[in-house]
Design an enzyme around this catalytic site. Structure first.
Site, short mmCIF file in Angstrom:
data_model
loop_
_atom_site.label_atom_id
_atom_site.label_comp_id
_atom_site.label_asym_id
_atom_site.label_seq_id
_atom_site.Cartn_x
_atom_site.Cartn_y
_atom_site.Cartn_z
N ARG A 24 0.87 -1.18 0.00
CA ARG A 24 0.00 0.00 0.00
C ARG A 24 0.90 1.23 0.00
NH1 ARG A 24 -2.16 3.11 4.62
NH2 ARG A 24 -3.85 4.35 3.79
N HIS A 62 -2.44 11.06 0.69
CA HIS A 62 -1.92 10.81 2.05
C HIS A 62 -1.22 12.11 2.48
CE1 HIS A 62 -0.58 7.46 4.97
NE2 HIS A 62 -0.19 8.60 5.52
N GLU A 84 -6.96 8.73 6.15
CA GLU A 84 -7.19 9.43 7.41
C GLU A 84 -7.58 10.90 7.22
OE1 GLU A 84 -3.80 8.87 9.94
OE2 GLU A 84 -3.98 6.69 9.94
N ASN A 95 -7.51 2.02 9.92
CA ASN A 95 -6.21 2.26 10.56
C ASN A 95 -6.43 2.28 12.07
OD1 ASN A 95 -5.28 2.57 7.99
ND2 ASN A 95 -4.56 4.67 8.24
N TYR A 105 -4.32 2.05 15.97
CA TYR A 105 -3.07 1.99 16.76
C TYR A 105 -3.32 1.82 18.25
CZ TYR A 105 -0.65 3.33 12.51
OH TYR A 105 -0.14 3.32 11.24
N GLU A 133 -3.65 0.00 8.09
CA GLU A 133 -2.47 0.38 8.89
C GLU A 133 -2.62 -0.15 10.29
OE1 GLU A 133 -1.29 4.50 9.23
OE2 GLU A 133 -1.59 4.81 7.08
#
Ligand code: IFM
Length: 474
Positions: A84, A128, A173, A304, A306, A381
């Protein structure tokens, strides 16, 4: 359940579960002034004193622009099934509008060919965060015309690469682009205006819709897939009494998550989002027909993830905490909900100070699949920064291996609970320019020496290789 409960080796993924890694243009490419590339907002921002740790810029970064073949061979050696990457808009249209820069397109054409030759699936993100500076000068994302310009750019990229790219992602994002770029000022272009941030939210959503329409009208590959990637906020109550945090959680969910999923997947802005932000903007920038444009079919939603965020409503007593995981900045990333307090969470932590919470990933995947049952998911991600060092030619990064292992367990558990999860892209292939943190944070599964630009696969890269080969958590 705690993070420590997510250790389990031997879990097997279906053969079709796609495992790869991800990067983004400004974070790795360098060569910011070559072959006709125009300046982006990140060039301007990173050169502004005080904006990026150590004054780092993406001028050289990983020099991927000149080392693409070496990086492609590395991906092949690691056994990645998918890569990606993002396309730098200012390489394709140096000022953000007008004729295409053929040299810029040629770079991505070679990248896509190189991936296909090595049997690696190309997943291309159009945006991005490197907005051409010319478009920021004309108003940036708070200006509606930027969405129209994005559609033109999407059509150029789709026409040039659409015969070969397997998957298109419009935006990465948009939360960061809108709220950090125009609200908190922690990201480029560094504006601090809540109304601009909310206008940016809408125009990014509109760009997604217009971009998909443009792509679909030019892409010459019938089985190409289309998607968007969002970074979700998984929320926890910050008081012992969950009801005491309910309003804070609802507000952050509205601003961070539903401001994108509702228009894109349901064709609406939620009433509570409009009400919470009424003191900031009247949303007059939403024009008749926009929501129909924004709600385009997608083949999967990119996720995504985290860490989690713990919130409550500030009672005004103690000084307000604001540990929302982002570099402190002068403005607010939460227009209309500034009274929400982000609390320091329980560890363990990564080098970003982000708490490690694989259970949040499982919860998020199950939630999204319940909310949007007909939309498959891909983790676009997930990964972690730690302070790595090369010792005798190797990088032992047991914490990253442990982090990835637990998050793959979470993904596996979500699949076992019925989630249509199709793949997992580890962030990131290479250590790279971590935005406001410059090169001080290392997310790569491959170490990059910023003096010599030598790449050294870390233990986590070898772990991923085994995982891909066996489709089984080592
Ligand atoms: O490096 C970033 C990436 O560009 C977007 N998602 C989060 C990553 C880690 O902060």
């Amino acid at each position: 359940m705690t993070a420590y409960d997510y250790r389990e080796s031997g879990l097997v993924f279906p053969p079709s579960f796609l495992i790869g890694s991800a990067t983004a243009s400004y974070q790795i490419e360098g060569a910011t002034q070559e072959d006709g590339r125009g300046p982006s907002i990140w060039d301007t921002f990173s050169r502004t004193p005080g904006k990026v740790v150590n004054g780092d810029t993406g001028d050289i970064a990983d020099d991927h622009y000149h080392r693409m073949d070496e990086d492609l061979d590395l991906m092949k050696r690691l056994g990645l099934e998918a890569y990606r990457f993002s396309i730098a808009w200012p390489r394709v249209q140096p000022t953000g509008s007008g004729a295409a820069n053929e040299k810029g397109l040629a770079f991505y054409s070679r990248l896509v060919d190189g991936l296909l030759e090595r049997g690696i699936r190309p997943i291309a993100t159009l945006y991005h965060w490197d907005l051409p500076q010319g478009l920021e000068d004309a108003g940036g994302w708070p200006a509606r015309d930027t969405a129209n310009r994005f559609a033109d750019y999407a059509a150029i990229a789709g026409a040039a690469l659409g015969d070969r790219v397997h998957t298109w992602t419009t935006l990465n994002e948009p939360w960061c682009s809108a709220y950090l770029g125009y609200g908190s000022g922690g990201h480029a272009p560094g504006r601090t205006n809540g109304a601009h941030a909310l206008a940016a939210v809408h125009h990014l959503n509109l760009a997604h819709g217009l971009g998909l329409q443009a792509l679909r009208s030019v892409v010459a590959k019938d089985d190409a897939e289309y998607s968007v990637t969002l970074n979700f906020h998984v929320l926890r109550p910050g008081t012992e009494d969950p009801a005491g945090s309910a309003d804070a959680m609802r507000r952050i969910d509205a601003l961070a998550n539903r401001a994108f999923t509702s228009p894109m997947l349901k064709g609406q802005y939620d009433y509570d989002l409009l009400a919470d932000t009424a003191g900031v903007t009247d949303w007059q920038f939403v024009q008749s027909g926009d929501l129909d444009v924004i709600k385009q079919p997608i083949d999967f939603l990119g996720v995504n993830y985290y860490s989690t965020a713990t919130v409550r409503t500030w009672d005004g007593a103690a000084p307000r905490q604001s540990a929302d995981g982002h570099k402190p900045s002068s403005g607010t990333a939460w227009p209309g909900s500034e009274q929400v307090e982000f609390l320091q969470q329980e560890g363990p932590y990564t080098a970003m100070g982000w708490n490690i919470a694989p259970e949040g990933l499982e919860e998020l995947l199950v939630h999204l699949s319940t909310e949007f049952p007909s939309t498959p998911l891909v983790i676009t991600e997930n990964g972690a920064a730690f302070d790595d060092e090369v010792v005798d030619g190797a990088v032992h990064d047991p914490k990253r291996v442990d982090y990835l292992s637990r998050h793959f367990v979470a993904a596996h558990r979500a699949i076992a609970r019925g989630v249509d999860l199709r793949g997992y892209m580890v962030w990131s292939l290479l250590d790279n320019f971590e935005w406001g943190y410059g090169f001080s944070k290392r997310f790569g599964i491959v170490h990059v020496d910023y003096d010599t630009l030598v790449r050294t696969p870390k233990d986590s890269a070898h772990w991923v290789t085994t995982l891909v080969r066996e489709k089984r958590i080592p």
